[in-house]
Every structure is written in structure tokens, then in C-alpha cells.
Design a protein around this motif. Structure first.
Motif, PDB file in Angstrom:
ATOM      1  N   TYR A 168       0.852  -1.189   0.000  1.00  0.00           N
ATOM      2  CA  TYR A 168       0.000   0.000   0.000  1.00  0.00           C
ATOM      3  C   TYR A 168       0.890   1.241   0.000  1.00  0.00           C
ATOM      4  CZ  TYR A 168      -3.176  -3.550   1.865  1.00  0.00           C
ATOM      5  OH  TYR A 168      -3.897  -4.692   2.069  1.00  0.00           O
ATOM      6  N   PRO A 169       0.493   2.279  -0.761  1.00  0.00           N
ATOM      7  CA  PRO A 169       1.310   3.495  -0.735  1.00  0.00           C
ATOM      8  C   PRO A 169       1.157   4.199   0.619  1.00  0.00           C
ATOM      9  CG  PRO A 169      -0.650   3.833  -2.079  1.00  0.00           C
ATOM     10  CD  PRO A 169      -0.687   2.405  -1.621  1.00  0.00           C
ATOM     11  N   ALA A 170       2.265   4.773   1.106  1.00  0.00           N
ATOM     12  CA  ALA A 170       2.192   5.458   2.394  1.00  0.00           C
ATOM     13  C   ALA A 170       1.620   6.861   2.227  1.00  0.00           C
ATOM     14  CB  ALA A 170       3.579   5.504   3.023  1.00  0.00           C
ATOM     15  N   ARG A 171       2.158   7.605   1.228  1.00  0.00           N
ATOM     16  CA  ARG A 171       1.764   9.012   1.088  1.00  0.00           C
ATOM     17  C   ARG A 171       0.805   9.232  -0.066  1.00  0.00           C
ATOM     18  NH1 ARG A 171       5.781  10.800  -1.024  1.00  0.00           N
ATOM     19  NH2 ARG A 171       7.096   8.974  -0.935  1.00  0.00           N
ATOM     20  N   LEU A 172       1.103   8.610  -1.206  1.00  0.00           N
ATOM     21  CA  LEU A 172       0.291   8.858  -2.404  1.00  0.00           C
ATOM     22  C   LEU A 172      -1.138   8.385  -2.173  1.00  0.00           C
ATOM     23  CD1 LEU A 172       2.943   7.617  -4.977  1.00  0.00           C
ATOM     24  CD2 LEU A 172       2.530   9.952  -4.188  1.00  0.00           C
ATOM     25  N   THR A 173      -2.070   9.077  -2.834  1.00  0.00           N
ATOM     26  CA  THR A 173      -3.469   8.749  -2.545  1.00  0.00           C
ATOM     27  C   THR A 173      -4.257   8.197  -3.734  1.00  0.00           C
ATOM     28  OG1 THR A 173      -4.102  11.003  -2.982  1.00  0.00           O
ATOM     29  CG2 THR A 173      -3.681  10.427  -0.676  1.00  0.00           C
ATOM     30  N   ASN A 174      -3.953   8.673  -4.967  1.00  0.00           N
ATOM     31  CA  ASN A 174      -4.813   8.295  -6.092  1.00  0.00           C
ATOM     32  C   ASN A 174      -4.377   6.969  -6.711  1.00  0.00           C
ATOM     33  OD1 ASN A 174      -5.813  10.768  -5.540  1.00  0.00           O
ATOM     34  ND2 ASN A 174      -5.593  11.605  -7.612  1.00  0.00           N
ATOM     35  N   CYS A 175      -5.164   5.938  -6.464  1.00  0.00           N
ATOM     36  CA  CYS A 175      -4.806   4.600  -6.939  1.00  0.00           C
ATOM     37  C   CYS A 175      -5.712   4.199  -8.094  1.00  0.00           C
ATOM     38  CB  CYS A 175      -4.957   3.577  -5.815  1.00  0.00           C
ATOM     39  SG  CYS A 175      -3.960   3.980  -4.370  1.00  0.00           S
ATOM     40  N   LEU A 176      -5.078   3.801  -9.212  1.00  0.00           N
ATOM     41  CA  LEU A 176      -5.844   3.274 -10.332  1.00  0.00           C
ATOM     42  C   LEU A 176      -5.654   1.763 -10.378  1.00  0.00           C
ATOM     43  CD1 LEU A 176      -7.531   3.550 -12.898  1.00  0.00           C
ATOM     44  CD2 LEU A 176      -5.425   4.012 -14.158  1.00  0.00           C
ATOM     45  N   LEU A 177      -6.783   1.050 -10.344  1.00  0.00           N
ATOM     46  CA  LEU A 177      -6.747  -0.414 -10.326  1.00  0.00           C
ATOM     47  C   LEU A 177      -7.247  -0.947 -11.667  1.00  0.00           C
ATOM     48  CD1 LEU A 177      -6.401   0.333  -7.364  1.00  0.00           C
ATOM     49  CD2 LEU A 177      -7.920  -1.551  -6.765  1.00  0.00           C
ATOM     50  N   VAL A 178      -6.440  -1.783 -12.301  1.00  0.00           N
ATOM     51  CA  VAL A 178      -6.747  -2.256 -13.646  1.00  0.00           C
ATOM     52  C   VAL A 178      -6.820  -3.786 -13.632  1.00  0.00           C
ATOM     53  CG1 VAL A 178      -5.991  -2.214 -16.059  1.00  0.00           C
ATOM     54  CG2 VAL A 178      -5.353  -0.339 -14.519  1.00  0.00           C
ATOM     55  N   CYS A 179      -7.888  -4.337 -14.211  1.00  0.00           N
ATOM     56  CA  CYS A 179      -7.937  -5.803 -14.263  1.00  0.00           C
ATOM     57  C   CYS A 179      -8.736  -6.284 -15.458  1.00  0.00           C
ATOM     58  CB  CYS A 179      -8.534  -6.366 -12.979  1.00  0.00           C
ATOM     59  SG  CYS A 179     -10.214  -5.845 -12.673  1.00  0.00           S
ATOM     60  N   GLU A 180      -8.427  -7.519 -15.850  1.00  0.00           N
ATOM     61  CA  GLU A 180      -9.202  -8.184 -16.892  1.00  0.00           C
ATOM     62  C   GLU A 180      -9.433  -9.616 -16.444  1.00  0.00           C
ATOM     63  OE1 GLU A 180      -8.534  -6.101 -21.225  1.00  0.00           O
ATOM     64  OE2 GLU A 180      -7.313  -7.843 -20.762  1.00  0.00           O
ATOM     65  N   GLY A 181     -10.618 -10.146 -16.745  1.00  0.00           N
ATOM     66  CA  GLY A 181     -10.923 -11.534 -16.415  1.00  0.00           C
ATOM     67  C   GLY A 181     -10.866 -11.783 -14.925  1.00  0.00           C
ATOM     68  N   HIS A 182     -10.355 -12.992 -14.533  1.00  0.00           N
ATOM     69  CA  HIS A 182     -10.360 -13.322 -13.107  1.00  0.00           C
ATOM     70  C   HIS A 182      -9.318 -12.544 -12.306  1.00  0.00           C
ATOM     71  CE1 HIS A 182      -7.760 -16.692 -14.766  1.00  0.00           C
ATOM     72  NE2 HIS A 182      -6.957 -16.077 -13.934  1.00  0.00           N
ATOM     73  N   GLY A 183      -8.545 -11.707 -13.004  1.00  0.00           N
ATOM     74  CA  GLY A 183      -7.686 -10.744 -12.298  1.00  0.00           C
ATOM     75  C   GLY A 183      -8.517  -9.821 -11.428  1.00  0.00           C
ATOM     76  N   GLY A 184      -9.820  -9.756 -11.702  1.00  0.00           N
ATOM     77  CA  GLY A 184     -10.717  -8.936 -10.887  1.00  0.00           C
ATOM     78  C   GLY A 184     -10.838  -9.420  -9.456  1.00  0.00           C
ATOM     79  N   ALA A 185     -10.550 -10.717  -9.225  1.00  0.00           N
ATOM     80  CA  ALA A 185     -10.714 -11.257  -7.875  1.00  0.00           C
ATOM     81  C   ALA A 185      -9.757 -10.601  -6.877  1.00  0.00           C
ATOM     82  CB  ALA A 185     -10.573 -12.774  -7.895  1.00  0.00           C
ATOM     83  N   PRO A 186      -8.442 -10.618  -7.122  1.00  0.00           N
ATOM     84  CA  PRO A 186      -7.552  -9.946  -6.171  1.00  0.00           C
ATOM     85  C   PRO A 186      -7.696  -8.426  -6.206  1.00  0.00           C
ATOM     86  CG  PRO A 186      -6.290 -10.729  -8.069  1.00  0.00           C
ATOM     87  CD  PRO A 186      -7.675 -11.314  -8.183  1.00  0.00           C
ATOM     88  N   ILE A 187      -8.015  -7.872  -7.390  1.00  0.00           N
ATOM     89  CA  ILE A 187      -8.101  -6.413  -7.518  1.00  0.00           C
ATOM     90  C   ILE A 187      -9.266  -5.868  -6.699  1.00  0.00           C
ATOM     91  CG2 ILE A 187      -8.710  -4.597  -9.179  1.00  0.00           C
ATOM     92  CD1 ILE A 187      -5.717  -5.278  -9.216  1.00  0.00           C
ATOM     93  N   SER A 188     -10.372  -6.594  -6.645  1.00  0.00           N
ATOM     94  CA  SER A 188     -11.493  -6.056  -5.868  1.00  0.00           C
ATOM     95  C   SER A 188     -11.193  -6.142  -4.368  1.00  0.00           C
ATOM     96  CB  SER A 188     -12.809  -6.717  -6.274  1.00  0.00           C
ATOM     97  OG  SER A 188     -13.158  -7.745  -5.417  1.00  0.00           O
ATOM     98  N   PHE A 189     -10.443  -7.166  -3.951  1.00  0.00           N
ATOM     99  CA  PHE A 189      -9.991  -7.252  -2.545  1.00  0.00           C
ATOM    100  C   PHE A 189      -9.076  -6.061  -2.233  1.00  0.00           C
ATOM    101  CE2 PHE A 189      -7.475 -10.298   0.534  1.00  0.00           C
ATOM    102  CZ  PHE A 189      -7.999  -9.631   1.644  1.00  0.00           C
ATOM    103  N   LEU A 190      -8.184  -5.764  -3.185  1.00  0.00           N
ATOM    104  CA  LEU A 190      -7.259  -4.644  -2.999  1.00  0.00           C
ATOM    105  C   LEU A 190      -8.019  -3.319  -2.917  1.00  0.00           C
ATOM    106  CD1 LEU A 190      -4.341  -3.486  -2.974  1.00  0.00           C
ATOM    107  CD2 LEU A 190      -4.470  -3.431  -5.475  1.00  0.00           C
TER     108      LEU A 190
END
Lengths: 290, 313
Positions: free
Chosen positions: A103-125
Motif C-alpha cells: 500500500y502506498p504510504a503518502r500517495l493517494t490516487n490509486c488506479l486499479l486495472v484488471c481483466e478476467g479473473h484478475g478482478g478477484a484480487p483487484i477487488s480485494f485490494l
């Protein structure tokens, strides 16, 4: 790393996937996004090896405390068996395995990118980043609308979201990678996380290197044991000092890597000969921002 | 004979292993990685094959699952002998588990230099010469075992230098298995490990590609058990005095007993450990139960007890 007998609570069909919920408190309390589970197959079958799945959800509190979720795409004999497993059956599960997303300590704007079942860990994140007060924007996709993982939940978690499918059946036609440059601009992304097919991850890597955006990707490589013993799941990763590269195990040194340090050509089989280290060394990649 | 309490210790070439079940090469990393199995409950650990320098190994994909088998080739990825001595061996020594160092090299000289570096460490009880390693010196990448003269040259050189017992690990060889095994013993090998993986190819018909980058891998797991048993049986009948470690598809106590009956002195467990890290513990338990049931005193009492009517091929 714990080995447990975990009871299956439920198996839910979700588009192209099946989401299994299991009871594994010792694993759930340690699990972080990006880590994975290793699930044993039934004995006396021709498919022997354990199967490995990203952790989609780990509940530590509330009514679902001690449960874990993972998504299965039924493609081979092992995943088909799991998709049809009945509630109250026990699975031999080892986890959590691998290195999680940082997890970033200072930065705030996170862009999460996923395709297919990559969505499983990305939604947890996404959920964990939100809990840490970060801004989350998402870019999700898949082959068809059935392969877009939990789009409604994603909409709830993300400040802004764009969806792309290869056949155009949901959101915009094409790959999420096509939308990436625009999205990075539009949301002022400071950190990019991604999970999904290699082609897409490579394009994420290229853009993030070009724009100097710190990023992390969760990779998949064919894996026999999942515990660092067999050395089958390696990825070519440039050393921190640029002096060469090493084959690091996706199961223990990954599956989360800094994409700027991956030798994509070599990993994707486009440079079958061992890549020579350039005389000046590889470019030194700055480490994850503290 | 009622109430016989079997002893599980086995003696191979003067090395006492507390249990007749070892972890096979390549299935417990180089020994330094954390695992969910208690190392003290293993009869011994055979390391990944060690080369002089660290090796990056083959490109991926390195594995495919085939019916009842695992096809894989890692290209001898290992941290090098120095890396092993510094990073991994201390952990194994601390656990007190006997270590058999598997050694490899591209040529005879490399085997010798690795051998010399492994001599004076208390934890290492024996060497296993991996003759499936590609011969880069004379064999254009074919395994040392494929040429009898090269196998003998490597084994002989290592055995002359080593003060530790030397086991030669051979694949199934047709028709020369017994001849090669005998030649290795004449060259100085104190024992044999039978068998290494069986060459195999897996094909992805959709993508018109081999499943492995190599593209030929080595098949392991239950699919090769009958092949390994045949090897042990053939060699044990011809060389009954030579200690044999049986390896290939052993997943249960019953499998291990079959190898002991065919003539093995101890067994190694490979693929089964990748699936169930505690498999060797269960296998040892299964052997013990069998011995008790048959009122036998030790695993050695099973050796070569296979009754073969007439002659066998």
C-alpha cells in the motif's frame, strides 16, 4: 503459511466464474490482497497437482469472520471439479501464499486495472485501499460481459470506473489497456495496480515506465507446488542494481512484482535465447515509494 | 514373533538413515525454504542438484500436468554450491536431518569442483551424482547417462575425490540399464538412485505448441511408478549387494513397500511432496504398519522378497 482443512460454505455462480467461500480462520486473519491459496485435488484422480487461486476476500470481522473467498474459472479437470464441489465438503488448503500488494504510504490516487479473473484480487485490494482512505479508480474488463468480474461491486467501490470487453458486450469494445492512457490522465493516477492477462499487464508496465508512475502487478505462471520448492513458476526479473536478471519464483518472490523490472519479451517467450545483460547493465528501477 | 517392534533405521553404504523415506531431489527446494513439513520427520533430504555457479535455468513454461504425472524441466536452476552452503544448509543442519547433496555440472571438472566444496560439512552424509544433467562438454546437451563412457567418467572422478558415499542417479535406460548401473558401481559408486524422470512431451493442439518451453520435460509422479519399479527390480537382481534408493511415483506407504519388495533399500518421494508436503511422514507410517502386520523387523527384511515365478524379461 498454514495448512488447514477448510469447510466449503458455498459455491456461487458469477458469470463465467464460480466463487467459493470456505471457512479458514487461521488463513483469513493473515490474508492480504495479491496473496493466493493452494487447494489440493481429490485423491486417486489423474489430475494430481494442487490448484492455486488469488484470494478474493478475507473476512476478519462480523458474521463472516474467518471465511475466505476465491474465484474459479472452470477450464480444466481441476477447476471443473472445484466449481461443482458441494457445500460442507472439506478442502485441503494452504495459505496465504506469496507476497501481497504494497500500500502506498503518502500517495493517494490509486488506479486499479484488471481483466478476467484478475478482478478477484483487484477487488480485494480496492476494498483494503478504501479502508486506508485512498482514492480508488477502476478500469475493468474481460472477453465478454460474463468475464467482467463483479462490475456492480466495483462501481460501488470506485470513484470512477470504466469497463471494456473484447466483444463490446459490456462497456467499451477493446482492452482495458486501450483506455489506460486516458484514464491515468483523467483521474490523476499516482499509483497503478493491475492483474490479468500478460499482454494487458505488459501494456500497463510500458505506460507506467514511460510516465514514471509506480506500479505493481499480480502475475500468473504455471505453478506445481506453490510453496517455493519446485522452481517451475519463475519470472525473469531485473536485479535491483541493474547488474543482470534472475528467475524469481512467482509463488514466493511474487506473485506481485514491480512491472518495470520484468523482462517482458523473455517472459512472454518472444526472446527464447537467454537475454544478455547489456554492458551498461539494466536501467535501475527505483523501489516502491515508502 | 508376536509383538515385534520394527526398527525403521536403514543403512546404505555405511550411512544410517533414521527412516527409509527421503525427500527426492528438486522437491524440497535446496532445503532453505520454509515448508509446512517438519524436516525432522524425514529420513533425509536430497537437495536440488547443485552446480558450481548459480544457474538461472530454463525459460517458462517449465511444467505441465499430464495424466497422473507432472512433466517438468527447470534447467537445473539452483543457487550454486556456495549459495547452498551459506543460505540453505545451515537450516537443514539445524533440523538435524541427514542431507544428501545432489550434484550436477556441465562437464567432469564442474562435478569435481562441486564435490570438493561439499566434503567437510557435518550435515552432508552422501552425494548423489545427477547423471540426467546435460553433458555440455561432450554430449551436446544430452544427459551424461546416455553415454556409458561419460557416466563412468563422471561417477569415477567424483567417487575418487569424495570421502562421502556416492550414489549415481540414473534414468531408465533401454537396453543398457543394468550395464550402466554395473559400470557406475565398478567406477566407484557406493549406491544407486533409480530412477530419474522419464523424458516426455506435452502438446497444446490449440496453439500448435509444446506445453513446455524446453520442449521435452521429465515425467514424474504415479504415471512412472511401474517404470521405476521395473528398473529397481532389474538392477537389484543383478547387483544385490548394491544399495538402491527407489524413486518414481511413490505417494503411499503401499507404493514404498512395493519398491522395497522389488529390491530398493530406501525410497525417495518427489512429486507427492509437492502435492502433500507431509507425504513422506505418511509413507513412513505406512511402511511401519506393513512391517508390523507381517511381523518383520525392519525395511531390510522386505528387500528383494518379490517372488518371481520362472524368469522375467
Amino acid at each position: 503459511m498454514k495448512r488447514v482443512r477448510a469447510e466449503v460454505l458455498s459455491v456461487r455462480r458469477l458469470g463465467a466464474y464460480h466463487v467459493l467461500t470456505i471457512v479458514a480462520p487461521e488463513v483469513a486473519e493473515r490474508a492480504r490482497p495479491g496473496q493466493f491459496l493452494s487447494v489440493a485435488m481429490p485423491p486417486h484422480r489423474a489430475f494430481l497437482l494442487r490448484r492455486h487461486f488469488s484470494i478474493h476476500q478475507a473476512s476478519r470481522r462480523g458474521g463472516w469472520a474467518g471465511t475466505l473467498e476465491f474465484a474459479v474459472e472452470a477450464q480444466g479437470p481441476g477447476t471443473r471439479w472445484l466449481a461443482e464441489v458441494k457445500p460442507h465438503r472439506f478442502l485441503d488448503v494452504i495459505g496465504p501464499l506469496g507476497k501481497p500488494f504494497a500500500y502506498p504510504a503518502r500517495l493517494t490516487n490509486c488506479l486499479l486495472v484488471c481483466e478476467g479473473h484478475g478482478g478477484a484480487p483487484i477487488s480485494f485490494l480496492a476494498q483494503e485501499l478504501r479502508a486506508r482512505g485512498k482514492r480508488v479508480d477502476m478500469l475493468i474488463g474481460g472477453a465478454t460481459h460474463d468475464h467482467v468480474f463483479k462490475p456492480i461491486e466495483a462501481k460501488r467501490m470506485a470513484q470512477t470506473i470504466r469497463i471494456a470487453t473484447a466483444d463490446g458486450s459490456m462497456g467499451e469494445p477493446g482492452s482495458v489497456a486501450d483506455l489506460l492512457p486516458e484514464m491515468v490522465e483523467a483521474v490523476g493516477a499516482q499509483v497503478v495496480y493491475a492483474a490479468g492477462p500478460r499482454e494487458m499487464l505488459r501494456r500497463v508496465a510500458e505506460l507506467c515506465v514511460e510516465r514514471r508512475i509506480p506500479s505493481q502487478v499480480a502475475l500468473e505462471e504455471r505453478m506445481a507446488c506453490g510453496m517455493g520448492q519446485c522452481f517451475t513458476c519463475v519470472v525473469p526479473v531485473i536485479r535491483k542494481d541493474g547488474s543482470g536478471y534472475d528467475h524469481l519464483r512467482a509463488c514466493t518472490e511474487g506473485p506481485v512484482f514491480n512491472p518495470a523490472r520484468i523482462l517482458w519479451d523473455r517472459w512472454m517467450g518472444e526472446a527464447p535465447e537467454p537475454a544478455p545483460t547489456p554492458p551498461e547493465g539494466f536501467p535501475v528501477v527505483r523501489s516502491w515509494p515508502g | 514373533m508376536a509383538g515385534v517392534k520394527p526398527t525403521m533405521t536403514v543403512d546404505l553404504a555405511g550411512v544410517a538413515f533414521p527412516l527409509p523415506v527421503l525427500a527426492a531431489s528438486g522437491c524440497l527446494g535446496t532445503g532453505g525454504e520454509p515448508t509446512v513439513v517438519d524436516l525432522r520427520r524425514l529420513g533425509g533430504v536430497v537437495t536440488r542438484s547443485l552446480t558450481l555457479e548459480p544457474r538461472r535455468g530454463a525459460p517458462t513454461p517449465r511444467m505441465a500436468e499430464t495424466p497422473s504425472g507432472l512433466l517438468s524441466w527447470t534447467g537445473l536452476q539452483n543457487p550454486g554450491v556456495e549459495g547452498f552452503l551459506v543460505e540453505d544448509l545451515p537450516r537443514l543442519e539445524q533440523a538435524g536431518v541427514p542431507v544428501v547433496a545432489s550434484i550436477a555440472g556441465g562437464g567432469v571438472e564442474e562435478f569435481l569442483r562441486v564435490t570438493s566444496l561439499l566434503q567437510h560439512r557435518p550435515g552432508i552424509v552422501a552425494l548423489e551424482v545427477y547423471l540426467g544433467a546435460p553433458d555440455e562438454e561432450r554430449g551436446r546437451g544430452r544427459p551424461f547417462a546416455a553415454r556409458l563412457d561419460r557416466a563412468v567418467e563422471v561417477v569415477g572422478a567424483v567417487a575418487r575425490m569424495s570421502r562421502l558415499p556416492v550414489f549415481a542417479k540414473l534414468p531408465y535406460l533401454e537396453p543398457d540399464l543394468v550395464e550402466t548401473a554395473r559400470a557406475c558401481v565398478r567406477a566407484g559408486a557406493h549406491g544407486l538412485t533409480l530412477i530419474g524422470g522419464v523424458p516426455g512431451l506435452a502438446v497444446d493442439a490449440e496453439r500448435l505448441r509444446p506445453e513446455l518451453a524446453a520442449p521435452i520435460g521429465l515425467l514424474s509422479g504415479p504415471a512412472i511408478k511401474p517404470i521405476a519399479l521395473a528398473a529397481v527390480h532389474r538392477v537389484a537382481r543383478e547387483l544385490p549387494e548394491v544399495p538402491i534408493m527407489g524413486v518414481g511415483g511413490i505417494a503411499t506407504g503401499r507404493d514404498a513397500v512395493e519398491f522395497l519388495l522389488a529390491g530398493a533399500w530406501a525410497v525417495q518421494v518427489g512429486t507427492a511432496m509437492l502435492i502433500d508436503p507431509a507425504a513422506p511422514v505418511e509413507i513412513a507410517r505406512g511402511i511401519l504398519a506393513y512391517l508390523k502386520d507381517k511381523q518383520l523387523e525392519s525395511p531390510a527384511a522386505l528387500r528383494g522378497r518379490l517372488r518371481v515365478p520362472g524368469t522375467s524379461p
